[in-house]
Scaffold this active site. Structure first.
Site, PDB file in Angstrom:
ATOM      1  N   HIS A  91      14.542 -12.029   5.236  1.00 47.78           N
ATOM      2  CA  HIS A  91      15.965 -12.175   5.508  1.00 47.78           C
ATOM      3  C   HIS A  91      16.598 -13.300   4.684  1.00 47.78           C
ATOM      4  O   HIS A  91      16.381 -14.477   4.971  1.00 47.78           O
ATOM      5  CB  HIS A  91      16.051 -12.495   7.014  1.00 47.78           C
ATOM      6  CG  HIS A  91      17.405 -12.400   7.590  1.00 47.78           C
ATOM      7  ND1 HIS A  91      18.110 -11.225   7.668  1.00 47.78           N
ATOM      8  CD2 HIS A  91      18.204 -13.355   8.141  1.00 47.78           C
ATOM      9  CE1 HIS A  91      19.262 -11.453   8.254  1.00 47.78           C
ATOM     10  NE2 HIS A  91      19.351 -12.736   8.556  1.00 47.78           N
ATOM     11  N   SER A 140      23.960 -11.293   6.653  1.00 48.51           N
ATOM     12  CA  SER A 140      23.595 -11.312   8.062  1.00 48.51           C
ATOM     13  C   SER A 140      24.826 -11.300   8.975  1.00 48.51           C
ATOM     14  O   SER A 140      25.624 -10.382   8.858  1.00 48.51           O
ATOM     15  CB  SER A 140      22.688 -12.514   8.322  1.00 48.51           C
ATOM     16  OG  SER A 140      21.850 -12.220   9.396  1.00 48.51           O
TER      17      SER A 140
HETATM   18  C1  GCU Z   1      20.341 -13.510  14.406  1.00 44.60           C
HETATM   19  C2  GCU Z   1      21.085 -12.304  14.943  1.00 44.60           C
HETATM   20  C3  GCU Z   1      21.426 -11.289  13.843  1.00 44.60           C
HETATM   21  C4  GCU Z   1      22.131 -11.987  12.706  1.00 44.60           C
HETATM   22  C5  GCU Z   1      21.310 -13.163  12.231  1.00 44.60           C
HETATM   23  C6  GCU Z   1      21.987 -14.023  11.154  1.00 44.60           C
HETATM   24  O1  GCU Z   1      19.075 -13.128  13.967  1.00 44.60           O
HETATM   25  O2  GCU Z   1      20.284 -11.742  15.940  1.00 44.60           O
HETATM   26  O3  GCU Z   1      22.232 -10.255  14.355  1.00 44.60           O
HETATM   27  O4  GCU Z   1      22.404 -11.083  11.682  1.00 44.60           O
HETATM   28  O5  GCU Z   1      21.079 -14.033  13.326  1.00 44.60           O
HETATM   29  O6  GCU Z   1      23.192 -14.074  11.079  1.00 44.60           O
HETATM   30  O7  GCU Z   1      21.232 -14.694  10.427  1.00 44.60           O
END
Ligand code: GCU
Length: 358
Positions: free
Chosen positions: A341, A198
């Protein structure tokens, strides 16, 4: 979704034409690469701090015969001198017992200081890999405070439109751990992988683009401002990300919020800067915020750069396959697993399966 048609619709720029310079050989591309990296520094992540004057590492504790007697678990603190000032951050390392053949190694830029379900350490050891773990918040906080940790020393005045953002700072710290790994000859430097999920997948990609010692960039669910095209996103937009996390980037990036078409690049330029080294990308079917389709499309756009090096990048069908799928035949690996995710055990195993093949 037909890949070629969708890319045409999105009208993404091409690095083969957008710099106004011919790019038909790998030498042309190598000559262009500093300009690509400069563009990302000026417009998106801010300037990457230069390498430090020196790096040293102190052992905090070491436990041998750990992991069922198969390896060592240790904690360290890394000190670096930067323009005459010292900064430091902790990290840990799990290393299988050395039996004479060099050990492939991950640097995991992680959310957590203590490995948890997002890092299956014993399984990684059982598969013969070492893993160095750096908790990103131990480097500097994940907020707009540029007065703590490494930011206090690496930070620039935020009134500068190109000031270093936090992603670039975390990335700089990963490269310092690589400095240390390079002093240790039990590790296989040809199998040095960086992994992150992420926001830390974005950090991994940036690190691999800047640091050629990274041979495998395991970029997990990195999405917007990571491995996904910004144009035509079905998930997070630049407006979304710069509103919630302006400090990840340089201030200049704000001007593209709601204005993706004016970007003089898209994220496939950054992916291309990793070539000919291996991009090892993971996405998840239900991670719609990261937009797995735009992640896939961006990756297909790097293939012509791999071709310049005589390599086949991502071998893929004309349509994006239905999840779950795994494409690992070329120099690029891409998978979309079921679920949402997360950096899961399945992702790690897919990454290790791919690295094992080299
Ligand atoms: C949020 C953000 C993302 C990122 C994520 C994370 O959702 O909007 O861009 O990748 O956090 O790091 O878990």
């Amino acid at each position: 979704m037909n890949i070629k048609e969708r890319i045409k619709e999105l009208n993404v720029p091409s690095l083969f034409t957008s710099f106004g310079r011919p790019v038909s050989t790998k030498e042309d591309f190598e000559a262009l690469k500093p300009d690509i990296l400069d563009l990302f520094q000026r417009e998106e992540y801010g300037y990457m701090p230069k390498a430090p004057d020196s790096v040293r590492v102190e052992v905090i504790d070491e436990k041998k015969q750990f992991f069922a007697g198969k390896g060592k678990n240790a904690h360290y603190r890394l000190y670096a001198t930067y323009e005459g000032r010292e900064l430091s951050f902790p990290f840990s390392a799990a290393t299988p017992n050395y039996t004479g053949s060099k050990i492939p190694v991950f640097v995991n830029i992680a959310f957590d200081p203590t490995p948890n379900f997002r890092q299956p350490t014993t399984e990684i050891i059982d598969r013969g890999y070492a893993v160095f773990t750096v908790c990103y918040k131990d480097c500097t906080s994940d907020d707009g405070d540029f007065e703590n940790g490494v930011a206090k020393i690496l930070g620039m005045d935020r009134s500068d439109p190109h000031a270093t953002g936090k992603i670039a700072m975390w990335s700089w710290c990963v490269s310092r751990v690589i400095d240390y790994i390079y002093t240790l000859d039990i590790f296989d430097h040809d199998k040095l992988a960086v992994i992150g999920h992420s926001r830390l997948g974005k950090t991994t990609l940036l690190t691999a683009a800047f640091d050629e010692r990274v041979k495998f960039a395991c970029v997990n669910d990195s999405g917007n401002s990571g491995d996904a095209l910004s144009r035509g996103t079905a998930g997070e937009t630049i407006a979304d990300i710069t509103k919630r996390f302006p400090y990840w980037f340089c201030p200049a990036y704000q001007k593209y919020a709601g204005n993706e078409d004016s970007l003089p690049f898209d994220q496939h330029y950054l992916l291309s800067a990793v070539a000919p080294r291996a991009l090892v990308i993971g996405t998840a079917k239900d991670d719609l915020w990261a937009d797995p389709k735009n992640e896939f499309l961006a990756l297909t756009l790097t293939n012509d750069v791999y071709k310049l090096y005589g390599k086949v990048g991502l071998i893929h069908p004309e349509e994006i396959p239905e999840a779950p799928f795994k494409l690992q035949e070329g120099s690029i690996s891409f998978h979309t697993r079921l679920g949402n995710h997360c950096l899961s055990r399945e992702d790690w195993n897919n990454y290790m399966d791919f690295i094992d093949k080299f």
